[in-house]
Design an enzyme around this catalytic site. Structure first.
Site, PDB file in Angstrom:
ATOM      1  N   ASP A   1      -6.543   8.386   1.421  1.00 22.65           N
ATOM      2  CA  ASP A   1      -6.279   8.077   2.812  1.00 22.65           C
ATOM      3  C   ASP A   1      -6.349   9.356   3.643  1.00 22.65           C
ATOM      4  O   ASP A   1      -6.541  10.457   3.116  1.00 22.65           O
ATOM      5  CB  ASP A   1      -4.896   7.424   2.946  1.00 22.65           C
ATOM      6  CG  ASP A   1      -4.713   6.696   4.274  1.00 22.65           C
ATOM      7  OD1 ASP A   1      -5.719   6.439   4.938  1.00 22.65           O
ATOM      8  OD2 ASP A   1      -3.569   6.400   4.630  1.00 22.65           O
TER       9      ASP A   1
ATOM     10  N   TRP B   1     -12.361  -6.462  -0.917  1.00 17.86           N
ATOM     11  CA  TRP B   1     -11.296  -7.448  -1.060  1.00 17.86           C
ATOM     12  C   TRP B   1     -11.839  -8.871  -1.045  1.00 17.86           C
ATOM     13  O   TRP B   1     -11.344  -9.732  -1.773  1.00 17.86           O
ATOM     14  CB  TRP B   1     -10.272  -7.289   0.069  1.00 17.86           C
ATOM     15  CG  TRP B   1      -9.468  -6.034   0.000  1.00 17.86           C
ATOM     16  CD1 TRP B   1      -9.553  -4.955   0.815  1.00 17.86           C
ATOM     17  CD2 TRP B   1      -8.449  -5.714  -0.967  1.00 17.86           C
ATOM     18  NE1 TRP B   1      -8.660  -3.980   0.435  1.00 17.86           N
ATOM     19  CE2 TRP B   1      -7.962  -4.423  -0.658  1.00 17.86           C
ATOM     20  CE3 TRP B   1      -7.900  -6.395  -2.054  1.00 17.86           C
ATOM     21  CZ2 TRP B   1      -6.954  -3.809  -1.390  1.00 17.86           C
ATOM     22  CZ3 TRP B   1      -6.890  -5.783  -2.786  1.00 17.86           C
ATOM     23  CH2 TRP B   1      -6.430  -4.509  -2.457  1.00 17.86           C
TER      24      TRP B   1
ATOM     25  N   GLU C   1      -3.930   6.851  -2.233  1.00 18.43           N
ATOM     26  CA  GLU C   1      -3.247   5.613  -1.866  1.00 18.43           C
ATOM     27  C   GLU C   1      -3.596   4.501  -2.852  1.00 18.43           C
ATOM     28  O   GLU C   1      -4.766   4.289  -3.188  1.00 18.43           O
ATOM     29  CB  GLU C   1      -3.622   5.191  -0.446  1.00 18.43           C
ATOM     30  CG  GLU C   1      -2.933   3.911   0.003  1.00 18.43           C
ATOM     31  CD  GLU C   1      -2.976   3.701   1.504  1.00 18.43           C
ATOM     32  OE1 GLU C   1      -2.683   2.578   1.963  1.00 18.43           O
ATOM     33  OE2 GLU C   1      -3.292   4.664   2.240  1.00 18.43           O
TER      34      GLU C   1
ATOM     35  N   GLU D   1       0.861  -1.176   0.000  1.00 20.86           N
ATOM     36  CA  GLU D   1       0.000   0.000   0.000  1.00 20.86           C
ATOM     37  C   GLU D   1       0.903   1.233   0.000  1.00 20.86           C
ATOM     38  O   GLU D   1       1.728   1.394   0.900  1.00 20.86           O
ATOM     39  CB  GLU D   1      -0.890   0.026   1.245  1.00 20.86           C
ATOM     40  CG  GLU D   1      -1.724  -1.219   1.458  1.00 20.86           C
ATOM     41  CD  GLU D   1      -2.337  -1.255   2.841  1.00 20.86           C
ATOM     42  OE1 GLU D   1      -2.524  -0.174   3.442  1.00 20.86           O
ATOM     43  OE2 GLU D   1      -2.602  -2.353   3.345  1.00 20.86           O
TER      44      GLU D   1
ATOM     45  N   TYR E   1      -7.649   4.820  -3.499  1.00 23.89           N
ATOM     46  CA  TYR E   1      -8.539   5.551  -2.611  1.00 23.89           C
ATOM     47  C   TYR E   1      -7.801   6.699  -1.949  1.00 23.89           C
ATOM     48  O   TYR E   1      -6.575   6.825  -2.063  1.00 23.89           O
ATOM     49  CB  TYR E   1      -9.121   4.619  -1.537  1.00 23.89           C
ATOM     50  CG  TYR E   1      -8.090   3.857  -0.727  1.00 23.89           C
ATOM     51  CD1 TYR E   1      -7.770   4.216   0.578  1.00 23.89           C
ATOM     52  CD2 TYR E   1      -7.439   2.743  -1.279  1.00 23.89           C
ATOM     53  CE1 TYR E   1      -6.839   3.517   1.308  1.00 23.89           C
ATOM     54  CE2 TYR E   1      -6.499   2.036  -0.554  1.00 23.89           C
ATOM     55  CZ  TYR E   1      -6.201   2.422   0.743  1.00 23.89           C
ATOM     56  OH  TYR E   1      -5.265   1.723   1.458  1.00 23.89           O
TER      57      TYR E   1
ATOM     58  N   THR F   1      -1.845  -2.566  -4.059  1.00 27.67           N
ATOM     59  CA  THR F   1      -1.714  -3.562  -5.114  1.00 27.67           C
ATOM     60  C   THR F   1      -2.733  -4.677  -4.921  1.00 27.67           C
ATOM     61  O   THR F   1      -3.204  -4.929  -3.804  1.00 27.67           O
ATOM     62  CB  THR F   1      -0.313  -4.197  -5.117  1.00 27.67           C
ATOM     63  OG1 THR F   1      -0.143  -4.962  -3.898  1.00 27.67           O
ATOM     64  CG2 THR F   1       0.772  -3.165  -5.229  1.00 27.67           C
TER      65      THR F   1
ATOM     66  N   ARG G   1      -6.761  -1.499  -5.487  1.00 27.27           N
ATOM     67  CA  ARG G   1      -7.666  -0.512  -4.906  1.00 27.27           C
ATOM     68  C   ARG G   1      -6.962   0.845  -4.911  1.00 27.27           C
ATOM     69  O   ARG G   1      -5.782   0.939  -4.567  1.00 27.27           O
ATOM     70  CB  ARG G   1      -8.038  -0.897  -3.476  1.00 27.27           C
ATOM     71  CG  ARG G   1      -9.013   0.056  -2.803  1.00 27.27           C
ATOM     72  CD  ARG G   1      -9.204  -0.318  -1.341  1.00 27.27           C
ATOM     73  NE  ARG G   1     -10.052   0.646  -0.635  1.00 27.27           N
ATOM     74  CZ  ARG G   1     -10.042   0.852   0.673  1.00 27.27           C
ATOM     75  NH1 ARG G   1      -9.195   0.159   1.438  1.00 27.27           N
ATOM     76  NH2 ARG G   1     -10.837   1.741   1.222  1.00 27.27           N
TER      77      ARG G   1
END
Length: 453
Positions: free
Chosen positions: A59, A420, A65, A9, A57, A68, A55
């Site tokens: 943060d 997820w 952010e 991340e 998004y 993977t 993802r």
């Protein structure tokens, strides 16, 4: 676990510089919303899964952010980490066009680093899937902490300090570590974090969430950072490590090692021995070598071991030999050359600007990518692998399942909610597909649904 899920991340720093006297200023929050506008389809909060299973998004602190997708191969993880950089770069270019259309003229710069201009830190988090029953968290932490404290000598990103403090150090993250073990719900940063959201069968798996590391531009550093950690985890799970590596004061040690660019400073172990970070890493390496003589190996693990040994040999002799491989050395070499050529002071604003520009992910601006373009960095993957990872999920993990549905969503064929561990199809299907095993890429019922649409 011989087959393991790995993930990264990366929180990115973002700056928008308006054209002089030609544009109103935008807040960072507004710039981030422009960055996401292409892919969030009118949602209020920027958070979306992508066709490659990743993802993307926002943060805390207005940091975009990129997480993977689940990877079971380290080289594939490196490709997906780099794919994230290119996806964010493309979105920044699109955002600039949208801003101009709305009367805001400015340049968006995205940085893959861990410090903003006033010294606040943000992270690069590593995730490792583990079998829950193999080892207790306390045992895991005790054997990992000395490894993480010393691993920075090849995974650090480097940073410029005030000249009265030594002008340069190995890690951006190390000086912000305050505890050995930090609780997931607190803001204190620890070498080991208790956060445990496996996004899988909780009875079977745990997710080791590592917040101590730097963000890496170098593919080599990322590969070695993840690869060596994976080997250490296998040894811990198999109860192979018998050596006592515990440190007298781990927090103090991580700070001191970062400050020592010669990699010679001695740190004290609980048993009274004093070793350098290089010497302690050699002990982990020798332990891994013995372990792999009797455990199952593979070409990637063999490559990790070979590169680990090479790096340790160079660090022991002269770290500057690694000017093609390690971020902190590559950056230091470039900065020293610039400082000496221009007769600059290390405290100058120009040097600090170049320190930041090393992490600029735009290939036409970032210092790292200027070095890569000249063939001055060691690569692990090629551009074709990165381009593939931008659009295609890993084939052997749950991300494959997720990526297929995201593609159907983007093509306007279905409406669904994605996370997820599940896919929830809305009208007219009203289906919920739950995935409790991230190592399983196929779901028979879901596959039939995909192929029928």
């Amino acid at each position: 676990m011989h087959r393991r899920i790995y993930g990264l991340e990366t929180e990115y720093g973002i700056i928008c510089t308006p054209e002089k006297n030609r544009s109103k200023k935008l807040t960072v929050q507004n710039v981030v919303m422009y960055l996401f506008r292409e892919i969030i389809s009118g949602r209020m909060y920027p958070d979306v899964f992508l066709e490659n299973g990743a993802r993307f998004y926002q943060d805390i602190g207005c940091h975009p952010e990129y997480a993977t997708p689940e990877c079971d191969d380290i080289i594939e993880l490196v490709a997906h980490d780099k794919a994230g950089e290119r996806i964010v770069t493309r979105l920044a270019t699109t955002a600039e066009r949208r801003m101009r259309a709305d009367g805001f003229r400015g340049k968006i710069s995205i940085f893959k680093n861990n410090l903003d201009t006033v010294g606040n830190t943000y992270g690069c988090h590593e995730n490792y899937l583990m079998e829950r029953e193999k080892v207790s968290f306390r045992q895991l932490a005790s054997q990992l902490i000395p490894f993480f404290v010393t691993r920075q000598i090849y995974s650090g990103a480097g940073k410029v300090k005030r000249s009265d403090q030594g002008f340069y150090e190995i890690s951006q993250r190390a000086q912000h570590i305050r505890e050995e073990i930090s609780i997931a719900t607190t803001t204190a940063r620890g070498i080991i974090n208790t956060r445990d959201e496996p996004h899988a069968d909780r009875e079977k798996y745990r997710r080791l969430h590592v917040i101590v590391g730097d963000s890496n531009m170098s593919e080599f550093s990322t590969f070695l950072k993840i690869g060596t950690t994976g080997i250490i985890l296998r040894m811990i799970e198999d109860h192979f490590i018998n050596e006592r590596f515990a440190l007298r004061n781990s927090v103090q040690a991580i700070h001191e090692i970062s400050e020592d660019i010669a990699c010679k400073r001695l740190i004290e172990l609980e048993n009274g021995k004093r070793l350098s970070a290089v010497e302690l890493q050699w002990q982990y390496f020798e332990c891994a070598k013995r372990y792999l003589e009797q455990a199952e190996s593979d070409p990637t693990t063999d490559e990790v071991m070979a590169r680990w040994e090479y790096v340790m040999t160079c660090l022991e002799d002269d770290p500057m030999q690694l000017e093609r491989e390690l971020d902190w050395v590559i950056k230091r070499k470039w900065l020293e050359t610039y400082v000496n050529h221009r007769s600059l002071n290390w405290d100058s604003a120009e040097v600090r600007r170049l320190d930041l520009e090393y992490h600029n992910i735009r290939h036409d601006e970032g210092i790292f990518y200027k070095a890569e373009k000249r063939g001055l960095t060691e690569r692990i993957i090629d551009d074709a692998q990165i381009r593939h990872a931008m659009h295609a999920p890993p084939e052997r993990t749950r991300a494959k399942f997720r990526g297929r549905f995201i593609k159907l969503v983007n093509n306007g064929k279905v409406l669904c909610g994605v996370n997820w561990s599940y896919i929830q199809l809305y009208e007219p299907y009203q289906k919920l597909y739950l995935s409790t095993d991230p190592l399983e890429p196929e779901f028979e019922e879901a596959s039939r649904m995909i192929y029928s649409i």
